[in-house]
Write an enzyme that holds these catalytic residues in place. Structure first.
Site, short mmCIF file in Angstrom:
data_model
loop_
_atom_site.label_atom_id
_atom_site.label_comp_id
_atom_site.label_asym_id
_atom_site.label_seq_id
_atom_site.Cartn_x
_atom_site.Cartn_y
_atom_site.Cartn_z
N SER A 15 0.98 -1.19 0.07
CA SER A 15 -0.10 -0.03 0.16
C SER A 15 0.91 1.22 -0.06
CB SER A 15 -0.96 0.00 1.34
OG SER A 15 0.15 0.05 2.56
N LEU A 17 3.07 4.54 -0.10
CA LEU A 17 4.24 4.78 -0.95
C LEU A 17 5.04 3.59 -1.40
CD1 LEU A 17 5.95 7.25 1.73
CD2 LEU A 17 4.44 7.80 -0.13
N ASP A 36 5.90 -7.53 1.54
CA ASP A 36 4.95 -7.00 2.56
C ASP A 36 4.23 -7.92 3.53
OD1 ASP A 36 2.65 -5.19 3.77
OD2 ASP A 36 3.36 -3.83 2.27
N TYR A 159 8.28 6.51 17.07
CA TYR A 159 8.59 6.84 15.62
C TYR A 159 9.51 7.67 15.18
CZ TYR A 159 6.84 8.16 10.82
OH TYR A 159 6.92 8.24 9.47
N LYS A 163 13.12 6.92 12.98
CA LYS A 163 13.53 7.34 11.50
C LYS A 163 14.68 8.03 11.81
CE LYS A 163 9.89 5.90 9.23
NZ LYS A 163 10.09 5.08 8.24
N PHE A 192 2.06 12.75 3.64
CA PHE A 192 1.58 12.09 2.29
C PHE A 192 0.09 11.56 2.54
CE2 PHE A 192 5.31 13.13 0.85
CZ PHE A 192 5.70 12.92 -0.41
#
Length: 252
Positions: A15, A17, A36, A159, A163, A192
């Site tokens: 799904s 990006l 995935d 998160y 990252k 996004f």
């Protein structure tokens, strides 16, 4: 990097990006393997663009090794794109107590360990491929971080830390793999239109859509995919993180 006839591995391709990137690479002539845990999303992707679906966990060595072996059977592995990730929200100390340690560890496992797992195994495979003219390039690995790594908001400790780790491994990996002609580049997207966003309440979605300065909208997955293709095409892009965010700086 010439993509026609080359093999490509895209994680998180069920799904968002990852799916858009897999489709763009296939349209550019690459033979795509899509990894995935979302079997249904992979099946839909395969029907749209012919990508080879592989159900697996990016943080599991056997799963990633199997996906890379599948890709190598289609052609020389020239590009690997890490799009798999999760984004749970939790405060350091919330109403129910301290941040769940297992949730923090899971986020790092998927986002950081999973990214490194794919990077190390893809690089190992790429080293065995013949170099391409004119620069002796063997491949490129594109990772996905987030602007949250620099602009982390309340509730994003896990998160943002995961990252930031992805951003931190980019330069040392690129420096080490340079001798083999393998580039490493990270994209740090802003906001996004993805399933992650779609899962939020509508008032939260509306507030998020109002944040980007210009263009004053959310990014589209196909725009992320276009940047991946641009990175593949430009050999001077290496060892860096590209913010991709409409000049957005997240508020606290």
């Amino acid at each position: 990097m010439e993509l026609t006839g080359a093999a490509a591995l895209v994680t998180g391709a069920g799904s968002g990006l990852g799916a858009a990137t897999a489709e763009a690479l296939a349209a550019a002539g690459a033979r795509v393997v899509a990894l995935d845990l979302n079997a249904e999303g992979l099946a839909a992707l395969a029907a749209r663009c012919g990508a080879v679906p592989v159900v697996g966990d990016v943080a599991e060595q056997a799963d990633v090794a199997g996906a890379i072996a599948t890709a190598a059977g289609l052609g020389p592995l020239r590009i690997a794109v890490n799009c798999a990730g999760i984004a749970p929200a939790a405060r350091v100390v919330g109403r129910s107590g301290a941040h769940d340690l297992a949730l923090f560890e899971k986020t790092l496992r998927v986002n950081l360990t999973g990214t490194f797992n794919v990077l190390r195994l893809a690089a190992q495979r790429m080293q065995a491929e013949p170099p391409t003219a004119p620069d002796g390039e063997r491949g490129v690995i594109v990772n996905t971080a987030s602007i949250a790594a620099e602009d982390g908001q309340v509730g994003q400790c896990a998160y943002a830390a995961s990252k930031a780790g992805v951003m931190g491994l980019t330069l040392p990996a690129a420096r080490e793999l340079a001798k083999s002609g393998i580039r490493v580049v990270t994209i740090a997207p802003g906001l996004f239109e993805t399933p992650m966003l779609a899962g939020l309440p509508e008032p939260a979605q509306a507030a998020i859509r109002a944040l980007p300065p210009f263009p004053a909208r959310l990014g589209r997955p196909e725009e992320f995919a276009a940047l991946v293709l641009a990175i593949a095409a430009n050999p001077l892009l290496n060892g860096t993180t590209l913010r991709f965010d409409s000049a957005l700086r997240l508020p606290p």
